[in-house]
Design a protein around this motif. Structure first.
Motif, mmCIF file in Angstrom:
data_model
loop_
_atom_site.group_PDB
_atom_site.id
_atom_site.type_symbol
_atom_site.label_atom_id
_atom_site.label_comp_id
_atom_site.label_asym_id
_atom_site.label_seq_id
_atom_site.Cartn_x
_atom_site.Cartn_y
_atom_site.Cartn_z
ATOM 1 N N ARG A 28 -15.085 -74.251 -37.662
ATOM 2 C CA ARG A 28 -15.055 -74.330 -36.193
ATOM 3 C C ARG A 28 -14.935 -72.944 -35.583
ATOM 4 O O ARG A 28 -15.600 -72.622 -34.585
ATOM 5 N N GLN A 29 -14.074 -72.117 -36.159
ATOM 6 C CA GLN A 29 -13.876 -70.767 -35.633
ATOM 7 C C GLN A 29 -15.175 -69.970 -35.653
ATOM 8 O O GLN A 29 -15.538 -69.324 -34.664
ATOM 9 N N LEU A 30 -15.876 -70.007 -36.761
ATOM 10 C CA LEU A 30 -17.117 -69.255 -36.873
ATOM 11 C C LEU A 30 -18.189 -69.818 -35.954
ATOM 12 O O LEU A 30 -18.913 -69.064 -35.292
ATOM 13 N N ARG A 31 -18.310 -71.129 -35.914
ATOM 14 C CA ARG A 31 -19.315 -71.741 -35.045
ATOM 15 C C ARG A 31 -19.025 -71.405 -33.568
ATOM 16 O O ARG A 31 -19.943 -71.084 -32.812
ATOM 17 N N ASP A 32 -17.759 -71.488 -33.165
ATOM 18 C CA ASP A 32 -17.408 -71.198 -31.773
ATOM 19 C C ASP A 32 -17.670 -69.740 -31.415
ATOM 20 O O ASP A 32 -18.137 -69.424 -30.305
ATOM 21 N N ALA A 33 -17.374 -68.843 -32.351
ATOM 22 C CA ALA A 33 -17.475 -67.417 -32.050
ATOM 23 C C ALA A 33 -18.869 -66.853 -32.269
ATOM 24 O O ALA A 33 -19.308 -65.965 -31.529
ATOM 25 N N GLN A 34 -19.576 -67.354 -33.291
ATOM 26 C CA GLN A 34 -20.803 -66.684 -33.717
ATOM 27 C C GLN A 34 -21.985 -67.623 -33.928
ATOM 28 O O GLN A 34 -23.053 -67.179 -34.335
ATOM 29 N N TYR A 91 -22.690 -79.285 -39.336
ATOM 30 C CA TYR A 91 -22.945 -78.147 -40.227
ATOM 31 C C TYR A 91 -23.398 -78.633 -41.604
ATOM 32 O O TYR A 91 -24.359 -78.105 -42.180
ATOM 33 N N MET A 92 -22.727 -79.631 -42.146
ATOM 34 C CA MET A 92 -23.118 -80.170 -43.444
ATOM 35 C C MET A 92 -24.532 -80.737 -43.395
ATOM 36 O O MET A 92 -25.337 -80.535 -44.314
ATOM 37 N N ASP A 117 -23.961 -69.447 -31.938
ATOM 38 C CA ASP A 117 -25.034 -69.645 -30.956
ATOM 39 C C ASP A 117 -26.378 -69.244 -31.560
ATOM 40 O O ASP A 117 -26.487 -68.249 -32.269
ATOM 41 N N GLY A 118 -27.395 -70.032 -31.267
ATOM 42 C CA GLY A 118 -28.741 -69.660 -31.697
ATOM 43 C C GLY A 118 -29.148 -70.183 -33.048
ATOM 44 O O GLY A 118 -30.218 -69.837 -33.547
ATOM 45 N N GLY A 119 -28.329 -71.013 -33.656
ATOM 46 C CA GLY A 119 -28.697 -71.572 -34.955
ATOM 47 C C GLY A 119 -27.723 -72.640 -35.377
ATOM 48 O O GLY A 119 -26.702 -72.867 -34.717
ATOM 49 N N ASP A 120 -28.009 -73.300 -36.479
ATOM 50 C CA ASP A 120 -27.203 -74.431 -36.941
ATOM 51 C C ASP A 120 -26.137 -74.043 -37.954
ATOM 52 O O ASP A 120 -25.393 -74.914 -38.411
ATOM 53 N N PHE A 121 -26.068 -72.754 -38.302
ATOM 54 C CA PHE A 121 -25.188 -72.355 -39.393
ATOM 55 C C PHE A 121 -23.975 -71.593 -38.865
ATOM 56 O O PHE A 121 -23.795 -71.455 -37.656
ATOM 57 N N LEU A 122 -23.123 -71.134 -39.752
ATOM 58 C CA LEU A 122 -21.820 -70.637 -39.326
ATOM 59 C C LEU A 122 -21.921 -69.464 -38.371
ATOM 60 O O LEU A 122 -21.118 -69.342 -37.448
ATOM 61 N N CYS A 123 -22.889 -68.595 -38.582
ATOM 62 C CA CYS A 123 -23.097 -67.462 -37.677
ATOM 63 C C CYS A 123 -24.481 -67.521 -37.048
ATOM 64 O O CYS A 123 -25.079 -66.481 -36.738
#
Length: 227
Positions: free
Chosen positions: A143-149, A188-189, A151-157
């Motif tokens: 959640r932290q990575l998705r919220d922070a980084q 994400y999965m 945007d613009g894709g389906d993965f963690l960053c």
């Protein structure tokens, strides 16, 4: 010029092998695959010819030998990916590296009690509080990575990269053991499982016939109580 060689274990069980394999395949890096089935005489007889640690994965690129999953990913990023394995942004890259390193060295209870078994389907098997804390930490980190980084894709960053390759086996674990996940983790999965390279790996895992007894035995310990 000959292709690099990636030495891996069973696709059904070898979480460490999945990580660099997925990264290389996703980015279209050509390589030859050598598969050594875990816990077999073949593995014991051959692994030291490929890996100085007696473990998989190992990568051979000409005279270069790399024998650690994260190190292989880093090498691939510099050798073939032109840096695409990590986010371009400095802050995002730092977070992704920290998350990848945490996976590489941590989550011992999760990895021990929920070993990767791609053919597995959920049943009554359950894990203890230590593994549940690891599960909670993983989902919080996602959640932290998705919220922070993210945007613009389906993965963690945003775009798929090394940090996602490091967590791909965790998604397989969560799916196979029926771990309850939040909506962010579920999306994400699903994105990971939709990758063509991930589908290829899981299809091959389903066709394997070897068994790692200690991992498969978890199916027969389904008491519904923590173990």
């Amino acid at each position: 010029m000959s292709l690099p060689v990636l030495v891996i274990g069973n696709k059904n069980y070898s979480s460490w092998s999945l990580r660099p394999w997925l990264l290389l395949r996703h980015f279209g890096v050509g390589f030859e695959e050598v598969r050594l089935p875990l816990d077999t005489p073949q593995f014991a007889d051959e692994v030291l010819r490929h890996s100085p640690t007696g473990k998989v994965p190992a990568l051979h690129d000409g005279d270069v030998q790399v024998w650690d999953s994260l190190a292989i990913c880093e090498y691939a990023n510099e050798r073939w990916l032109d840096g695409r394995g990590w986010p371009k942004d400095l802050a995002a890259r730092a977070m992704a590296r920290a998350a990848a390193a945490e996976m590489h060295s941590g989550f011992v209870a999760l990895r021990t009690q929920l070993p990767m078994n791609s053919r597995r389907t959920p049943d009554a098997y359950r894990w203890d509080a230590a593994a549940q804390r690891d599960i909670g930490r993983v989902q919080g980190l996602w959640r932290q990575l998705r919220d922070a980084q993210g945007d613009g894709g389906d993965f963690l960053c945003g775009d798929f990269g090394i940090v996602d390759a490091m967590y791909a086996p965790v998604a397989v674990r969560f799916e196979g053991y029926g771990v309850p996940v939040d909506a962010v983790a579920r999306r994400y999965m699903d994105a990971l499982f939709a990758l063509p390279a991930m589908r290829e790996w899981r299809a091959a895992a389903a066709e394997e016939t070897e068994s790692v007894a200690a991992t498969d035995a978890l199916r027969s310990r389904c008491s519904g109580r923590p173990v």
